[in-house]
Scaffold this active site. Structure first.
Site, short mmCIF file in Angstrom:
data_model
loop_
_atom_site.label_atom_id
_atom_site.label_comp_id
_atom_site.label_asym_id
_atom_site.label_seq_id
_atom_site.Cartn_x
_atom_site.Cartn_y
_atom_site.Cartn_z
N SER A 1 33.51 27.05 42.69
CA SER A 1 33.11 28.32 42.06
C SER A 1 33.07 29.52 43.00
O SER A 1 33.40 30.62 42.59
CB SER A 1 31.78 28.16 41.32
OG SER A 1 30.76 27.83 42.23
N CYS B 1 44.09 50.16 36.65
CA CYS B 1 45.23 50.51 35.80
C CYS B 1 46.42 50.81 36.73
O CYS B 1 46.29 51.60 37.66
CB CYS B 1 44.91 51.73 34.95
SG CYS B 1 46.35 52.37 34.06
N ASP C 1 39.60 49.26 35.26
CA ASP C 1 39.57 48.61 33.96
C ASP C 1 38.54 47.49 34.05
O ASP C 1 38.37 46.87 35.10
CB ASP C 1 40.93 48.00 33.60
CG ASP C 1 41.95 49.04 33.19
OD1 ASP C 1 41.56 50.02 32.53
OD2 ASP C 1 43.13 48.87 33.53
N HIS D 1 46.49 44.57 31.69
CA HIS D 1 45.57 43.55 31.20
C HIS D 1 46.27 42.20 31.02
O HIS D 1 45.74 41.15 31.38
CB HIS D 1 44.96 43.96 29.86
CG HIS D 1 44.19 45.23 29.87
ND1 HIS D 1 43.64 45.79 31.00
CD2 HIS D 1 43.87 46.08 28.86
CE1 HIS D 1 43.01 46.91 30.69
NE2 HIS D 1 43.14 47.11 29.39
#
Length: 151
Positions: free
Chosen positions: A73, A49, A56, A90
Site C-alpha cells: 500500500s 490537465c 484535476d 482523465h
C-alpha cells in the site's frame, strides 16, 4: 518497474517525480488460492490537465482479486501521488493506473473506477476492468455517488 523486495515499506521514501519513475512493490499473497477482493480508495487523487496545466481531482476506487502477489500500500500511495505533476487526460490516468497494476501484479481480476470532478462543467467518470469478475466473488458497489453539484 516492479519490485518483489519492498523498497518502501519501513523506509523513508520520497514522492516520485512521475508515474514512470514510481516503483510499485509487490509481496506474496497471504491467502493464495482464495477468491477475495482487495479495495483501495483514493478520494483525493490529483493530476494535471494536459491542455491548461490546471489540477484535476478524482476519487479513485481500485478493486482486485489477488493472484500470487498483492500490491504494497505505501508504494501504491507513492505511485498515485506521483500523478500530482503528471499531465494526462482523465481516461489516460484512470486506464493507465489499472493497466499498470494488472500487467505488473498479475491479479486474477482488477477494475478501477475514476470518479472525476467536473472540468468545464462536466464530470467525467472512467471505468476499466481486466475481464468479467470471477463467478464466486462478492463484489460490492464502489460506493461513489454520481456528481450532484451543490444541489
Amino acid at each position: 518497474m516492479a519490485s518483489m523486495n519492498p523498497m518502501h515499506l519501513g523506509q523513508t521514501s520520497t514522492l516520485p517525480a512521475s508515474p514512470d519513475e514510481a516503483v510499485l512493490d509487490y509481496v506474496p499473497n497471504p491467502r493464495p488460492g482464495r477468491t477475495y477482493l482487495v479495495r483501495f480508495a483514493a478520494p483525493e487523487f490529483t493530476s494535471l490537465c494536459p491542455v491548461t496545466g490546471q489540477p484535476d481531482f478524482a476519487h479513485l476506487v481500485i478493486d482486485y482479486v489477488p493472484g500470487e502477489t498483492i500490491v504494497e500500500s505505501k508504494s501504491l500511495k507513492l505511485f498515485l501521488g506521483s500523478f500530482r505533476n503528471h499531465a494526462g487526460f482523465h481516461e489516460d490516468c484512470t486506464v493507465g493506473i489499472g493497466e499498470r497494476l494488472f500487467n505488473e501484479m498479475k491479479p486474477v481480476w482488477l477494475r478501477i473506477g475514476g470518479y472525476w470532478y467536473p472540468r468545464g462543467g462536466i464530470p467525467i467518470d472512467v471505468f476499466w476492468q481486466s475481464a468479467a469478475p470471477p463467478a464466486a466473488l462478492w463484489l460490492p458497489d464502489q460506493g461513489v455517488s454520481g456528481y450532484r453539484g451543490r444541489g
